[in-house]
Design a protein around this motif. Structure first.
Motif, PDB file in Angstrom:
ATOM      1  N   ASN A 323     109.326  43.946  14.060  1.00  0.00           N
ATOM      2  CA  ASN A 323     108.101  43.364  13.506  1.00  0.00           C
ATOM      3  C   ASN A 323     106.906  44.119  14.084  1.00  0.00           C
ATOM      4  N   LEU A 324     106.052  44.605  13.205  1.00  0.00           N
ATOM      5  CA  LEU A 324     104.826  45.297  13.604  1.00  0.00           C
ATOM      6  C   LEU A 324     103.640  44.445  13.178  1.00  0.00           C
ATOM      7  N   VAL A 325     102.816  44.053  14.153  1.00  0.00           N
ATOM      8  CA  VAL A 325     101.615  43.261  13.893  1.00  0.00           C
ATOM      9  C   VAL A 325     100.407  44.069  14.358  1.00  0.00           C
ATOM     10  N   LYS A 326      99.393  44.168  13.508  1.00  0.00           N
ATOM     11  CA  LYS A 326      98.180  44.915  13.850  1.00  0.00           C
ATOM     12  C   LYS A 326      96.937  44.128  13.446  1.00  0.00           C
ATOM     13  N   THR A 332      80.844  47.185  15.143  1.00  0.00           N
ATOM     14  CA  THR A 332      79.659  47.653  14.432  1.00  0.00           C
ATOM     15  C   THR A 332      80.148  48.642  13.385  1.00  0.00           C
ATOM     16  N   GLN A 333      79.232  49.219  12.617  1.00  0.00           N
ATOM     17  CA  GLN A 333      79.630  50.212  11.627  1.00  0.00           C
ATOM     18  C   GLN A 333      80.151  51.477  12.284  1.00  0.00           C
ATOM     19  N   ALA A 334      79.893  51.638  13.587  1.00  0.00           N
ATOM     20  CA  ALA A 334      80.307  52.855  14.294  1.00  0.00           C
ATOM     21  C   ALA A 334      81.310  52.587  15.410  1.00  0.00           C
ATOM     22  N   ASN A 335      81.722  51.335  15.610  1.00  0.00           N
ATOM     23  CA  ASN A 335      82.614  50.994  16.716  1.00  0.00           C
ATOM     24  C   ASN A 335      83.769  50.137  16.200  1.00  0.00           C
ATOM     25  N   PHE A 336      85.018  50.678  16.329  1.00  0.00           N
ATOM     26  CA  PHE A 336      86.196  49.993  15.806  1.00  0.00           C
ATOM     27  C   PHE A 336      87.163  49.687  16.951  1.00  0.00           C
ATOM     28  N   LEU A 337      87.718  48.495  16.936  1.00  0.00           N
ATOM     29  CA  LEU A 337      88.701  48.079  17.928  1.00  0.00           C
ATOM     30  C   LEU A 337      89.986  47.715  17.194  1.00  0.00           C
ATOM     31  N   THR A 338      91.106  48.360  17.587  1.00  0.00           N
ATOM     32  CA  THR A 338      92.392  48.129  16.931  1.00  0.00           C
ATOM     33  C   THR A 338      93.438  47.768  17.972  1.00  0.00           C
ATOM     34  N   ALA A 339      94.242  46.750  17.679  1.00  0.00           N
ATOM     35  CA  ALA A 339      95.339  46.342  18.559  1.00  0.00           C
ATOM     36  C   ALA A 339      96.619  46.266  17.733  1.00  0.00           C
TER      37      ALA A 339
END
Length: 841
Positions: A323-326, A332-339
């Motif tokens: 199982n892959l959960v993201k 902001t329009q210039a700052n992305f956070l991904t987990a």
């Protein structure tokens, strides 16, 4: 060790501070200069920024700007997704954007007074919300320097590769990638662990063994990039190549997909159940235009049937899931956070079942693995980017035998309970920092990228081993033959080994002149075991003659690549002493006292393995829209780890010391051709001639393994000749109303080599002197597309191995057996079915 973990935390914090400081200083100097030049160009220059549906920059996109009465201008986006163009006239103009793996985007009537234009292109989806959307047409990428081979959603979905539950089974349908009988892949003649396997930019190899062990749903993968030569300095600690998986993410639409929920059947001693491998994906917005989620689930029930075994003990019912959960949030329009979090679970009650290994001699195996990561991406003015990430891989693997009966090797098969009980846990904590500097002009355009990475690897193991007996050929009436060898083991202690690794790189993408792209780079590495600073320079270039309507591309490159320190070799030195007793022909009288064997290592004597890799390539668009290519590569890998007997090459027992005495040679010539048709239809064919050889063809282990004097020979995955072809086309019958597609796959290659041994496991003759029969797999199928309850569906049936070629997986390699050279576990013909959603209205 706690101090190493503390050191890692301190290094990671220092890494972030140092890279941030370096970035801000460089950004300030470069952007101020670029801002001054932009002030002079107001009203004449336009910056086009290409982003995906989640706001991420899209590098390498082809941008076509068309002004009235002028020739279209073709540009490519940089690391930040930007490209710049000087407009020729103050009239509205149009922009078209394409990149393989995305749907095409077109903007028209653009106001020429705008200094910047933002264009969004969406990834291709397994389930389309609009069936008539247009995908970008792939072609020869004149900006790509490495030999990168890319498979996007159309290839992942449409190629009818065998056992599609495992994405690894798709990889061999790239020229130069070979899959062995264990399912592991070898890129450009390399060991499995010599290839860097990444998911969303993080190393996901098994920390101790280096194999591609973590699995994820096929439907969760958007893109697979494979590179074996001319790959840049950002990829380190890998001499074999790179396999990069990029996974999906939700967008502003809620999506659901289900695939392969119909069981498959196989024709082996009658029609029988083969497998059921349903896959499900769910995705959508958490907060529209700001946050999204994705979930890719797969489950597997396998009925592994071995026809050569007794009817009551011929199957292994395997269960596996992942199982892959993201989650992604745009702060902001210039700052992305991904987990992201990937979870794996595997259970096999009779792992290793084969014609030579009956149920009683297999093991009960359980594996749990997971990989979690967090990535923070920040873009700045002038086209600069900062990418920070931290990831953790953890794998717990163990197996135990069935019962405690004595474990016996006979010339025909093993008997009794497996001799080894093992449990191990490996972890890798990884931190990365990459800085993409703003483009600069100096004798052409420069796109510079610098980066640092640091990781800590740990492995602990507990192991017990029971005696092993080897018997000669028994009487014709049945039963065991005379005892020829007996092996016992001293108690092996539980242990923990770990290592820290630090790497840094700088690379430049230099567009020196029109048609030229040059990529110089250098990488620096260091680890706690070898403890020697390593510098690896690389240089590659591409030339595409300007104005060539047939698109000709010439590529060349040379690079030095260092390998990571493989902990599995060090783990072998904790196995303890092995005692081997050999017997006379009567099976009772020992030929002498027990011979002692021990595997040892001295870290101070070790060097990092390395490879010198050079290649040249040619690509050209031929008549009828065929993209053709040829690539030649020579790779010389030296100082590879191998155990050498300190008592002399001919000795069977003694002290086996870990050394850098192995050298591998790989040469290849590859030719391929691809034809793209409308509506994503594709035909592909390739031929590869290669040679993968080594001066250390025998792999010595403290557990039972072939014995004999070390010698040169082909590697176990050497395949001199291979033809691959696959594709999907519409069935040209009007009465079918374009609702049927023909799909196929062809894989034909030289059989794998194997080594002959005696009943005592001593090598007879040359290493890998024998070969399996040539492998042939032709798998045609049909897919029916139909509407049902407002949905557009595809129902596909494929006849795997339609010619019913034998394609055996197992051979008896014991010369003392009358069955020597007998092949078994034949592939057989199989019918597989798949139903999937194609689109919604």
């Amino acid at each position: 060790m706690s101090w190493i973990r503390l050191l890692f935390v301190l290094c990671a914090d220092g890494l972030r501070r140092a890279t941030t400081g370096l970035f801000l200083l460089t950004w300030a100097m470069l952007v101020l200069g670029s801002a001054a030049s932009q002030e002079k160009a107001v009203g004449t220059n336009v910056t086009v920024t290409v982003v995906d549906e989640n706001g991420h920059a899209v590098p390498g996109a082809q941008v076509t700007i068309t002004e009235p009465g002028a020739e279209p201008a073709q540009l490519w986006t940089d690391y930040a997704g930007n490209c710049r163009h000087e407009l020729r006239q103050p009239e509205p103009y149009s922009i078209g954007v394409e990149k393989a793996g995305f749907y095409r985007a077109d903007e028209s009537g653009i106001d020429p007074s705008l200094g910047s234009v933002r264009v969004e292109i969406a990834h291709e989806q397994i389930v389309r919300q609009q069936v008539n959307v247009t995908a970008s047409t792939p072609g020869i990428d004149t900006q790509q320097v490495s030999d990168q081979s890319t498979m996007n959603t159309p290839e992942i979905v449409n190629i009818p590769y065998p056992t599609s539950r495992d994405i690894r089974n798709l990889l061999p349908f790239n020229a130069g990638v070979v899959q062995d009988e264990t399912g592991q892949v070898h890129v450009a003649g390399s060991e499995t662990w010599e290839t860097l396997d990444t998911m969303d930019g993080f190393d996901i190899r098994a920390p101790e063994g280096g194999s591609l062990s973590l699995r994820l749903s096929t439907d969760a993968v958007r893109t697979i990039d494979e590179e074996s030569t001319r790959y840049p300095a950002e990829f380190g600690r890998a001499t074999g190549g790179v396999i990069a998986f990029y996974t999906g993410m939700g967008d502003n639409k809620f999506r659901f997909n289900a695939t392969d929920f119909i069981p498959s059947f196989r024709d082996l001693n009658g029609i029988r159940f083969d497998q059921l491998v349903p896959r499900f994906t769910f995705s959508g917005p958490l907060k529209r235009d700001h946050a999204w989620w994705y979930d890719g689930v797969e489950t597997e029930w396998d009925n592994i049937y071995i026809s050569e075994l007794p009817a009551t003990a011929d199957t292994d019912e395997l269960v596996r899931g992942s199982n892959l959960v993201k989650v992604q949030e745009n702060l902001t329009q210039a700052n992305f956070l991904t987990a992201g979090l990937l979870y794996n679970n595997y259970h096999s009650p009779y792992d290793g079942l084969s014609p030579l290994t009956p149920q009683e001699s297999t093991v009960k195996r359980n594996t749990i693995g997971w990989f979690g990561y967090l990535r923070d991406q920040q873009s700045f003015g002038g086209g600069a980017l900062l990418d920070l990430g931290v990831g953790l891989v953890s794998i717990r693997d163990g197996y135990e035998p069935h019962g405690s009966a004595p474990y016996d090797y006979t010339p025909e098969q093993t008997e009794g309970s497996y001799f080894e009980n093992l449990s191990g846990r490996s972890q890798r904590l990884e931190g990365t920092a990459d800085v993409y500097l703003p483009p600069r002009q100096w004798l052409g355009r420069h796109d510079v990228k610098v980066g640092l990475d640091v990781d800590h690897i740990a492995y602990d193991q507990r192991q017990t081993m029971a005696p092993v007996s080897y018997y000669g050929e028994g009487p014709a009436t049945g039963g065991l033959g005379p005892l020829v060898r007996e092996t016992t083991f001293a108690p092996a202690p539980a242990f923990t080994i770990d290592s820290g690794e630090v790497g840094a790189y700088v690379e430049d993408r230099w567009q020196a002149a029109k048609g030229w792209v040059i990529e110089p780079g250098v990488r620096f590495d260091w680890d706690e075991i070898v403890r020697k600073p390593l510098a690896a320079p690389r240089l590659a270039a591409v030339y595409a003659p300007p104005g060539d309507k047939n698109t000709t591309k010439l590529s060349a490159g040379i690079g030095l690549y260092y390998e990571h320190t493989q902990l599995d070799y060090l783990a072998q030195t904790y196995a303890g002493i092995r005692y081997d007793t050999y017997y006379e022909a009567d099976g009772v009288t020992p030929t002498g006292p027990a011979e002692e064997t021990e595997f040892t290592a001295n870290d101070g004597l070790l060097n990092a393995p390395r490879a010198l890799n050079w290649s040249v390539g040619l690509e050209r668009k031929l008549p009828w829209g065929i993209d053709a290519g040829a690539n030649f590569m020579e790779k010389r890998t030296t100082r590879v780890f191998t155990f050498a007997n300190e008592n002399g090459a001919a000795a069977l027992a003694g002290d086996y010391l870990l050394t850098n005495g192995r050298d591998d040679h790989y040469d290849s010539e590859e030719f391929d051709a691809r034809k793209y048709f409308k509506n994503d239809y594709t035909l592909y064919v390739s031929y590869a001639h290669s040679s993968a050889r080594t001066n250390a063809a025998l792999d010595y282990l403290p557990t039972p393994s072939p014995l004999g004097e070390q010698q040169s020979g082909p590697l176990a995955w050497d395949v001199p000749n291979r033809v691959i072809s696959w594709g999907w086309l519409p069935v040209p019958l009007r009465f079918l109303k374009n609702r049927w597609d023909f799909v196929y796959l062809l894989d034909e290659h030289t059989g794998f080599p194997y080594t002959a041994v005696s009943a005592t496991q001593q090598v007879i003759g040359a290493a890998n002197a024998y070969r399996f029969p040539d492998f042939v797999n032709f798998s045609p199928g049909l897919e029916w597309k139909f509407h049902f309850r407002g949905q557009y569906w595809g129902l596909r049936g494929v006849m795997q191995n339609a010619t019913n070629a034998g394609d055996p997986a197992v051979v008896n390699n014991v010369v003392d057996s009358p069955e020597f050279g007998t092949f078994s576990e034949l592939e057989g013909r199989a019918f597989t079915a798949r139903i999937r959603l194609i689109g919604t209205k």
